[in-house]
Design a protein around this motif. Structure first.
Motif, PDB file in Angstrom:
ATOM      1  N   LEU A  66     104.343  14.416  26.459  1.00  0.00           N
ATOM      2  CA  LEU A  66     103.922  13.308  25.598  1.00  0.00           C
ATOM      3  C   LEU A  66     105.123  12.480  25.149  1.00  0.00           C
ATOM      4  O   LEU A  66     105.051  11.245  25.081  1.00  0.00           O
ATOM      5  CB  LEU A  66     103.166  13.849  24.383  1.00  0.00           C
ATOM      6  CG  LEU A  66     101.715  14.263  24.609  1.00  0.00           C
ATOM      7  CD1 LEU A  66     101.136  14.899  23.359  1.00  0.00           C
ATOM      8  CD2 LEU A  66     100.870  13.051  25.010  1.00  0.00           C
ATOM      9  N   ALA A  67     106.208  13.151  24.819  1.00  0.00           N
ATOM     10  CA  ALA A  67     107.419  12.419  24.427  1.00  0.00           C
ATOM     11  C   ALA A  67     107.971  11.599  25.585  1.00  0.00           C
ATOM     12  O   ALA A  67     108.472  10.486  25.389  1.00  0.00           O
ATOM     13  CB  ALA A  67     108.468  13.401  23.922  1.00  0.00           C
ATOM     14  N   ALA A  68     107.873  12.131  26.801  1.00  0.00           N
ATOM     15  CA  ALA A  68     108.366  11.386  27.962  1.00  0.00           C
ATOM     16  C   ALA A  68     107.451  10.214  28.299  1.00  0.00           C
ATOM     17  O   ALA A  68     107.921   9.122  28.634  1.00  0.00           O
ATOM     18  CB  ALA A  68     108.489  12.320  29.166  1.00  0.00           C
ATOM     19  N   LEU A  69     106.143  10.424  28.205  1.00  0.00           N
ATOM     20  CA  LEU A  69     105.203   9.346  28.524  1.00  0.00           C
ATOM     21  C   LEU A  69     105.303   8.194  27.537  1.00  0.00           C
ATOM     22  O   LEU A  69     105.023   7.039  27.890  1.00  0.00           O
ATOM     23  CB  LEU A  69     103.770   9.894  28.543  1.00  0.00           C
ATOM     24  CG  LEU A  69     103.431  10.848  29.693  1.00  0.00           C
ATOM     25  CD1 LEU A  69     102.048  11.450  29.489  1.00  0.00           C
ATOM     26  CD2 LEU A  69     103.511  10.123  31.027  1.00  0.00           C
ATOM     27  N   ALA A  70     105.680   8.486  26.298  1.00  0.00           N
ATOM     28  CA  ALA A  70     105.810   7.417  25.304  1.00  0.00           C
ATOM     29  C   ALA A  70     106.948   6.462  25.644  1.00  0.00           C
ATOM     30  O   ALA A  70     106.959   5.319  25.149  1.00  0.00           O
ATOM     31  CB  ALA A  70     106.030   8.020  23.922  1.00  0.00           C
ATOM     32  N   ASN A  71     107.895   6.892  26.480  1.00  0.00           N
ATOM     33  CA  ASN A  71     109.027   6.044  26.846  1.00  0.00           C
ATOM     34  C   ASN A  71     108.817   5.289  28.152  1.00  0.00           C
ATOM     35  O   ASN A  71     109.722   4.585  28.600  1.00  0.00           O
ATOM     36  CB  ASN A  71     110.297   6.894  26.951  1.00  0.00           C
ATOM     37  CG  ASN A  71     110.699   7.487  25.613  1.00  0.00           C
ATOM     38  OD1 ASN A  71     110.552   6.852  24.572  1.00  0.00           O
ATOM     39  ND2 ASN A  71     111.208   8.715  25.639  1.00  0.00           N
TER      40      ASN A  71
END
Length: 314
Positions: free
Chosen positions: A197-202
């Motif tokens: 989720l943290a990677a997809l937000a970027n």
């Protein structure tokens, strides 16, 4: 009656000086000041990580036992490993665990992250539900799955109800290992989902919009936009999950028992270390040699994953 006015005058004397505020001077920092701040962390690291590691390396070349100080035996423990059937069984099971668990923990959490990333009604409940196993105790999780997969458990009761019959999830060698893998995957989904989720937000939305304008569908956008953008995160998840899978202990121990399942055929390397090196007659030197093998294999796994990532970059 005449009234008299009394004038109050301040007593004569030297003028009062204004009060001076204390001036805080910054002293020059001592060369040892940074080490004083780092000392607690260094002490904890040295006591619980560095010292046990050095002690394990030293003990691996001795015949030390629990209550008996060892003597130097060179490579005798490692030569014994080559002829130990339980060591090869543990190495096989640990390797199979990596093969079975890592692909699932790389792909399934990514799909869950794509699902919970969307703002749809009730998605907050599913986010909490997917993450709940992560915060649950592994002992509690293992006992729950034992009750579910036991011969008199819920799963076998349902299978008997529909006429399939009982399945030996905890008595068959391979089914027990697959059941332990399922527990590991189920418990790790939420943890790696948060990382994704943290990677997809970027990931820039402009890339998805440009791909959609070019006529790319959801699957093609996932393969051509999402996956390349989060490939470094996928490598990180693969590295973390592979090391954790090779060092698995709790799941197999709780489902298979301390003996490692039927005839010990489901024993992993970490279980073999625990069984060999504990107790009043524990062979600490031999267990330390197995621990060094586990350490070496995990380092090799990390290097292989990083090398694969560098090849993709080139």
């Amino acid at each position: 009656m005449a009234t008299s006015t009394v004038s109050r005058t301040r007593p004569s004397g030297p003028a009062r000086r204004p009060e001076r505020r204390p001036v805080f001077r910054i002293r020059r920092q001592l060369p040892t000041s940074p080490w004083l701040f780092a000392a607690p962390g260094l002490l904890i690291t040295g006591a619980f990580i560095l010292y046990p590691f050095v002690s394990t390396v030293i003990n691996a070349f001795t015949d030390r036992r629990t209550l008996v100080p060892g003597r130097f035996v060179g490579l005798a423990n490692f030569r014994e490993l080559l002829h130990d059937d339980m060591f090869w069984i543990g190495l096989r099971n640990s390797a199979l665990y990596v093969v079975g668990v890592v692909p699932a923990l790389v792909l399934l959490p990514l799909l869950l992250a794509l699902l919970v990333q969307k703002n749809i009604p009730g998605i907050a409940f599913f986010r909490s539900a997917f993450y709940t196993p992560v915060v649950a105790s592994i002992v509690v999780v293992g006992l729950i799955w034992v009750w579910l997969l036991d011969e008199r458990g819920l799963v076998n009761s349902l299978l008997e109800t529909i006429g399939v019959g009982k399945v030996g999830f905890l008595s068959d060698q391979w089914l027990l290992l697959l059941s332990a893998m399922a527990v590991t995957v189920w418990k790790g989904l939420g943890y790696y989902m948060i990382i994704y989720l943290a990677a997809l937000a970027n990931v820039p939305r402009e890339l998805h919009e440009a791909a959609a304008v070019d006529g790319a569908g959801p699957v093609r956008r996932f393969l051509t936009v999402t996956v390349p953008a989060i490939r470094s995160t996928m490598v990180l998840v693969a590295a973390l999950s592979s090391v954790s899978a090779f060092k698995v202990f709790s799941e197999v121990y709780l489902l298979a028992g301390p003996n490692g399942g039927p005839a010990g055929e489901d024993t992993t390397l970490v279980m073999l270390v625990q069984r060999t090196g504990t107790g009043l007659t524990g062979r600490v030197g031999y267990a330390s040699a197995i621990s060094l093998v586990v350490f070496a294999v995990t380092v090799v796994l990390m290097l292989l994953v990083l090398r694969a990532d560098r090849k993709e970059d080139s």
